[in-house]
Scaffold this active site. Structure first.
Site, PDB file in Angstrom:
ATOM      1  CE  LYS A 192      -2.201  -1.756   3.578  1.00 15.58           C
ATOM      2  NZ  LYS A 192      -3.122  -2.183   4.622  1.00 15.58           N
ATOM      3  CG  ASP A 248      -6.499  -4.786   8.019  1.00 10.47           C
ATOM      4  OD1 ASP A 248      -5.988  -5.882   7.759  1.00 10.47           O
ATOM      5  OD2 ASP A 248      -6.618  -3.872   7.171  1.00 10.47           O
TER       6      ASP A 248
HETATM    7  C1  BGC Z   1      -1.911  -5.939   3.547  1.00  4.76           C
HETATM    8  C2  BGC Z   1      -2.746  -6.756   4.498  1.00  4.76           C
HETATM    9  C3  BGC Z   1      -3.960  -5.963   4.926  1.00  4.76           C
HETATM   10  C4  BGC Z   1      -4.707  -5.454   3.708  1.00  4.76           C
HETATM   11  C5  BGC Z   1      -5.930  -4.636   4.079  1.00  4.76           C
HETATM   12  C6  BGC Z   1      -2.758  -5.423   2.398  1.00  4.76           C
HETATM   13  O1  BGC Z   1      -2.002  -4.589   1.588  1.00  4.76           O
HETATM   14  O2  BGC Z   1      -0.850  -6.708   3.021  1.00  4.76           O
HETATM   15  O3  BGC Z   1      -1.991  -7.132   5.617  1.00  4.76           O
HETATM   16  O4  BGC Z   1      -4.775  -6.780   5.689  1.00  4.76           O
HETATM   17  O5  BGC Z   1      -3.855  -4.676   2.919  1.00  4.76           O
HETATM   18  O6  BGC Z   1      -5.593  -3.537   4.844  1.00  4.76           O
END
Ligand code: BGC
Length: 662
Positions: free
Chosen positions: A192, A227
């Site tokens: 992200k 999360d």
């Molecule tokens: C992460 C996860 C997370 C998800 C939603 C992903 O980019 O790798 O760990 O649960 O985003 O936030």
């Protein structure tokens, strides 16, 4: 003269007509090119139900592979060490820190125990300054710790913190983490858009706690969770039929409750309840059945994490707008229907998901919202209604694919756990002979909760894949802030102060002559990290879901003496007729019973309800040397004692020296 003039006029008229026709032809050609680009996109994004079913199968197969061994699949299937979920009996004040996107949230949650459950919650949300997302761990955590401290001071309003126990925090950290225990873990990689290099491969709780110490805040991290796991905890807290949780927001991911014996790669790791939440990290799922376009390929190559998070890049909010931007850019380069190519179209991530949703859901006849966003965000002005409609169509294609793939992912999980009506991956049962149980999937994330078209497409696909008969039993339930509140709930469920026997554990740990293979009650405290029980395997989850009322936690000690295995269970208030001790064929000792709920009289006023009621079930796999035909059980003063004698180990009297050859 008159004739000449008429001739000239006719010629001029012809010329004008020629120009007009020429323009029309050119514009038609341009439009055709653009339509060609659109058709190509539509074809590449196609997700007929047959293809979705292939994705479902691939997801279930990859889940198996990821559970079998570390690195067995692109699906990491990470252990969470969450083997019991909050029951509703948790009491006290807990903090949560939710870090996983462009904002972070701090919560203070007061839990009132059974019935009154969540008494109050205070929340503060802060954006993470952009520069901190790519700086150092120290900068990031110092910033968070100081914000947390201010929040605590404000909330506690000068009141003396309890001297008995430190404040406890549930730390929701939504990135792929290899957990070492319920309260520690190593960051595998960033997703992200985060890129703090010095943190990758580091234990994240240690980094946060160091910052808490630097800031002078007395707080300890009771749990580290993803999360999805927080969402599962809250979902399950509200509805005991919740078996999985999905996030579709900036990023996407899912977790679910898996049977301990199905998690092959953690064989030997003791899981008290017989099941554990597994963080799939499905964002990294990949399969050749996924409909990939040239835009996806370019987006991936230009992203900070190429070759990673392929599924996420087709589904989540961070990327959808950017796929649309890329399509518009290509159309704009191939024709001038958007006017001169806007330099804004070359800015990555400029078209964010809320803008995409606003354009897609623009129901004004003139598509005013589309016009506004094209103008204000992309600096494309004065496009015709026809072109605006084209933009809406692009949004539709990209969003529909995303939502349908997410639906396939969810069905993949259901298939893995045998809740898709087909009897599971290995099952050969037909739909008709497998009875479907109510199955709830907790869901969060702005793409699902705030983007109606996305949600509708997801539901539609879910029904298409599962068929109406099965789909009616599958409920997607939105939880409110599961990643935050769920983190606090899990902190409470794993708090050192929620059980009163932590000191007892220390004593037992030191005594080496009694090999305590496992003591379930201690799984509520920090000392439960990586305790292995070679004998363990069972699944109480299937028939006794962990729920507020249906599963009371019964504390059981198991010790091994030279002669026997001795189990002691605290069952205060239970009659011996209400308890059953059984041995199953495969040397499984099962202790079960039911404490009935006290009858409520309309005239009674309940001031406090802390005593648990409901069913309980505990199972233990006995070792080979257990004499299962000589098991004895007795009940005294509310304590059940089960003694399982052991075969004698033949002692060899004489010492024998083995010669070493060579
Ligand atoms: C992460 C996860 C997370 C998800 C939603 C992903 O980019 O790798 O760990 O649960 O985003 O936030």
């Amino acid at each position: 003269m008159g004739k000449v003039a008429a001739g000239v006029a006719a010629l001029a008229a012809c010329a004008v007509a020629g120009v007009v026709v020429g323009r029309r032809v050119r514009s038609r050609r341009k439009w055709k090119r653009v339509v060609g680009v659109l058709r190509e996109l539509e074809e590449a994004c196609e997700t007929p139900v047959g293809r979705l079913r292939q994705v479902v199968d691939a997801m279930a197969v990859e889940m198996h592979a990821g559970l079998a061994s570390e690195g067995g699949s692109k699906l990491k299937m990470l252990l969470t060490f969450v083997d019991h979920l909050p029951t509703g009996s948790e009491i006290g004040t807990y903090y949560a820190l939710d870090l996983g996107g462009t904002n972070f949230r701090i919560l203070r949650v007061q839990l009132g125990g059974r019935r009154s459950s969540i008494l109050s919650q205070d929340v503060e949300q802060r954006p993470i300054p952009q520069h901190l997302m790519t700086s150092t761990s120290e900068d990031l955590f110092d910033f968070i710790a100081s914000t947390l401290k201010q929040f605590v001071e404000k909330e506690e309003n000068g009141s003396e913190p309890s001297s008995v126990r430190a404040r406890e925090l549930g730390f929701t950290f939504s990135f792929p983490v290899k957990q070492l225990s319920i309260h520690s873990g190593i960051l595998i990689k960033w997703t992200k858009g985060f890129a703090i290099e010095d943190m990758v491969g580091k234990e994240v709780v240690g980094l946060l706690e160091a910052a808490l110490v630097r800031s002078g805040l007395d707080m300890r991290v009771a749990v580290l969770v993803n999360d999805t796991v927080g969402t599962l905890a809250l979902g399950h807290y509200d509805d005991a039929d919740t078996v999985a949780a999905v996030i579709i927001g900036t990023g996407t991911n899912a977790c679910y409750l898996e049977r301990a014996d199905a998690i092959i790669k953690c064989q030997g790791l003791l899981i008290t309840s017989g099941c554990m939440a597994v963080n799939m990290e499905w964002g990294n799922f990949w399969s050749s059945h996924l409909p990939r376009t040239s835009y996806d390929i370019d987006l991936d190559l230009e992203s900070p994490n190429p070759n990673d998070q392929g599924f996420e890049k087709m589904i989540s909010g961070m990327y959808l707008g950017d796929i649309v931007r890329r399509v518009i850019l290509r159309m704009s380069q191939e024709s001038d229907i958007f006017g001169p190519v806007s330099s804004r179209l070359s800015i990555p991530f400029i078209l964010q998901a809320p803008l995409l949703a606003a354009m897609h859901e623009d129901d004004s006849p003139e598509l005013k919202e589309v016009d506004k966003i094209l103008k204000e965000t992309l600096e494309i002005s004065e496009v015709s209604l026809k072109v605006r409609k084209l933009v809406v169509r692009i949004c539709d294609v990209v969003t529909r694919r995303a939502a349908r793939l997410a639906a396939a992912g969810i069905v993949g999980i259901l298939k893995k756990i045998g809740r898709d009506g087909s009897g599971g991956v290995a099952g050969g049962r037909s739909r008709s002979d497998s009875k479907m149980r109510r199955t709830v999937v907790a869901i969060e994330g702005g793409l699902y909760t705030r983007y109606m078209m996305f949600r509708e497409y997801l539901h539609e696909a879910l029904h298409e894949i599962l068929g109406e008969d099965v789909a009616q039993h599958v409920i997607l339930k939105v939880t409110e802030d599961g990643s935050g509140i769920g983190g606090a709930l899990l902190a409470a469920a794993n708090s050192s102060s929620s059980v009163d026997n932590s000191s007892r554990y220390e004593g037992i740990k030191k005594s080496k002559d009694e090999k305590m293979a496992m003591i379930p009650s201690f799984f509520n405290n920090r000392s439960r990290d990586l305790i292995f029980d070679p004998f363990f395997s069972f699944d109480p989850f299937r028939d006794f879901p962990m729920s507020n009322t249906a599963f009371i936690s019964t504390r059981i000690d198991w010790k091994e003496t030279p002669e026997a295995h001795v189990f002691k269970a605290d069952l205060p208030g239970l009659k011996k007729e209400e308890v059953k001790v059984e041995i199953e064929d495969d040397r499984v000792l099962q202790i079960r019973g039911e404490r009935s709920v006290e009858k409520e009289d309309k005239n009674d006023t309940w001031h406090r309800v802390e005593r648990s009621s409901g069913k309980f079930l505990r199972r233990f796999k006995l070792p080979e040397n257990a004499k299962i035909d000589q098991v004895k059980a007795g009940m005294e003063n509310g304590v059940l004692t089960v003694t399982v004698p052991k075969e004698e180990v033949k002692k060899t009297d004489a010492k024998k020296t083995i010669e070493i050859s060579g």
